[in-house]
Design an enzyme around this catalytic site. Structure first.
Site: not given
Ligand code: GLC
Length: 436
Positions: A42, A47-48, A94, A114, A176, A363-364, A407
């Site tokens: 990344y 944002l978050w 990316y 987000q 995601d 992941y999620w 992560e």
């Molecule tokens: C993934 C996560 C997301 C996060 C991004 C960057 O897409 O699902 O929540 O903001 O990575 O870390």
């Protein structure tokens, strides 16, 4: 409650240098005024992530924390939307990068948003600041833009003023590939999909990342938004994926409440306070309708079918973070949390470990994330469940025991997964005082 593995207990003693390691990760991921979530996977500002990361910088350097928020707000669109990625510099590793999103903004950005944690971060940075003069100045500067973002959310994503905002892409939820999105995502058509090449699976073991079918649909939605010219009214009206996500709505409600505190106590903005009060009351009432009394859980809602998405994910606990649950509901959630903790040694899995879709490494779909742990533990604490909140904190620390700021983590084995040296894991470990 199942007990922690003995090795994890022993290792808890060896945490002295973990704070230094967390600080080093933030410094290494600092790109000069903004922080990337991780070096290769990344390489932009999210944002978050920026919100959580600012909380970590606060511990090291308050001026740098305020700077993180300034940097993310550079991506804000004229209508108030803050995009989920700001491409301060271009980078090869990316996809989808700025050339796919085709957004005309300087700096370039994505075209979706987000969970809006920034209002909450603004209040926490202010409350915890040592340098109150600097903090007051920063809040005066950032408050109007962050308020405009929350107002955009209510206006563009809840045009009928129901009290619940819509999320139009699984990436907007920040979770995601949560199993909660499987059915709504399956309805997304892929007939207009254009060619694209994934880069994530070249960097991370594909068994820990979303499947190709999911990615085709994620990208189809992106191409559709481009064709809609990112017009919020068209995006909302023609949406193929439209959910009232518990996490987004809880984070928004919490941020609205935190902005109200700032409006009343710091900024002295009466118009903002008058706007926020009824919005908060309506948001709280609407969120309470997402409670399923039979299941004893909150569930997100599919806004295209009107049906509840009856899958207990970590987001089901998020109304606690917004203080939107009644004390009875909080009690039921605390009981659920205790049941989850009996099943897996490491809290909090992103999906109920008893659910058939539970995949502890993907992941999620079951893995543990430190940002949701922090929000759920804060919520439990606000409702007086100190023991459960402390338990989540202890189990989070147990995950970080080897100095692996990953992560996400496997809730069964505690193994670090996804990208290493992950910024929000390091930042929240510092902010949450995991090593204190
Ligand atoms: C993934 C996560 C997301 C996060 C991004 C960057 O897409 O699902 O929540 O903001 O990575 O870390």
């Amino acid at each position: 409650m199942s007990s922690l593995p003995p090795q994890a207990k022993a290792d808890i003693c060896v945490v002295q240098n973990l704070a230094d390691r967390a600080a080093a990760i933030l410094q290494a991921n600092d790109r000069g005024g903004y922080t990337v979530p991780s070096e290769k996977l990344y390489p932009y500002q999210w944002l978050w992530d920026a919100g959580f990361i600012a909380l970590g910088w606060r511990v090291l350097d308050e001026a740098r924390a305020w700077q993180e928020l300034r940097a993310i707000m550079k991506g804000q669109w004229a209508d108030g939307m803050v995009p989920h990625i700001v491409f301060h510099q271009t980078h090869e590793s990316y996809m989808p990068g700025p050339e796919i999103w085709q957004v005309t903004h300087t700096p370039p950005t994505s075209g979706i948003t987000q969970p809006p944690v920034l209002g909450t971060v603004l209040l926490q940075l202010y409350q915890l600041a040592q340098d109150k003069a600097l903090a007051k100045q920063a809040v005066q500067e950032l408050f109007p833009a962050i308020l405009r973002f929350n107002q955009w959310f209510h206006r563009a994503r809840d045009p009928q003023q129901t009290g619940l905002v819509a999320t139009l892409h699984p990436w907007e939820t920040g979770m995601d590939n949560s199993p909660a999105w499987d059915a709504p995502l399956a309805r997304v058509k892929t007939d207009k999909l254009r060619p694209y090449v994934r880069k994530d699976t070249g960097l991370i073991d594909p068994t820990q990342r979303p499947h190709k079918d999911d990615y085709d649909r994620y990208m189809s939605l992106v191409f559709q938004f481009i064709d809609q010219g990112y017009d919020p009214a068209r995006m909302y009206a023609e949406a193929q994926f439209k959910v009232a996500d518990l996490a987004t709505n809880a984070v928004l409600l919490r941020a609205d409440r935190d902005l109200l505190k700032l409006a009343e106590e710091v900024v002295g903005d009466k118009a903002a306070a008058d706007w926020l009060r009824p919005v908060i009351a309506q948001g709280r009432a609407a969120l309470s309708h997402l409670w399923d009394s039979e299941a004893g859980h909150f569930f997100s809602r599919d806004l295209l079918t009107g049906e509840a998405i009856a899958i207990p994910t970590v987001a089901s606990f998020m109304p606690l973070f917004a203080e939107a649950a009644t004390s009875g509901q909080a009690e039921m959630l605390a009981r659920q949390m205790a049941l989850w903790q009996q099943r897996v040694p490491y809290a909090v899995p992103s999906l109920d470990p008893r659910h058939p879709s539970f995949e502890p490494k993907r992941y999620w779909r079951g893995a543990v994330w430190v940002n949701t742990n922090w929000m759920v533990a804060s919520g439990l604490r606000d409702y007086g469940y100190f023991r459960l909140a402390d338990e989540i904190k202890a189990r989070t620390l147990a995950l970080l025991r080897n100095g692996q700021f990953a992560e996400y983590y496997d809730p069964v084995t505690g193994a670090p997964l996804g990208s290493g040296n992950f910024s929000w894991t390091a930042a929240l470990a510092l902010h949450w005082q995991l090593f204190a």
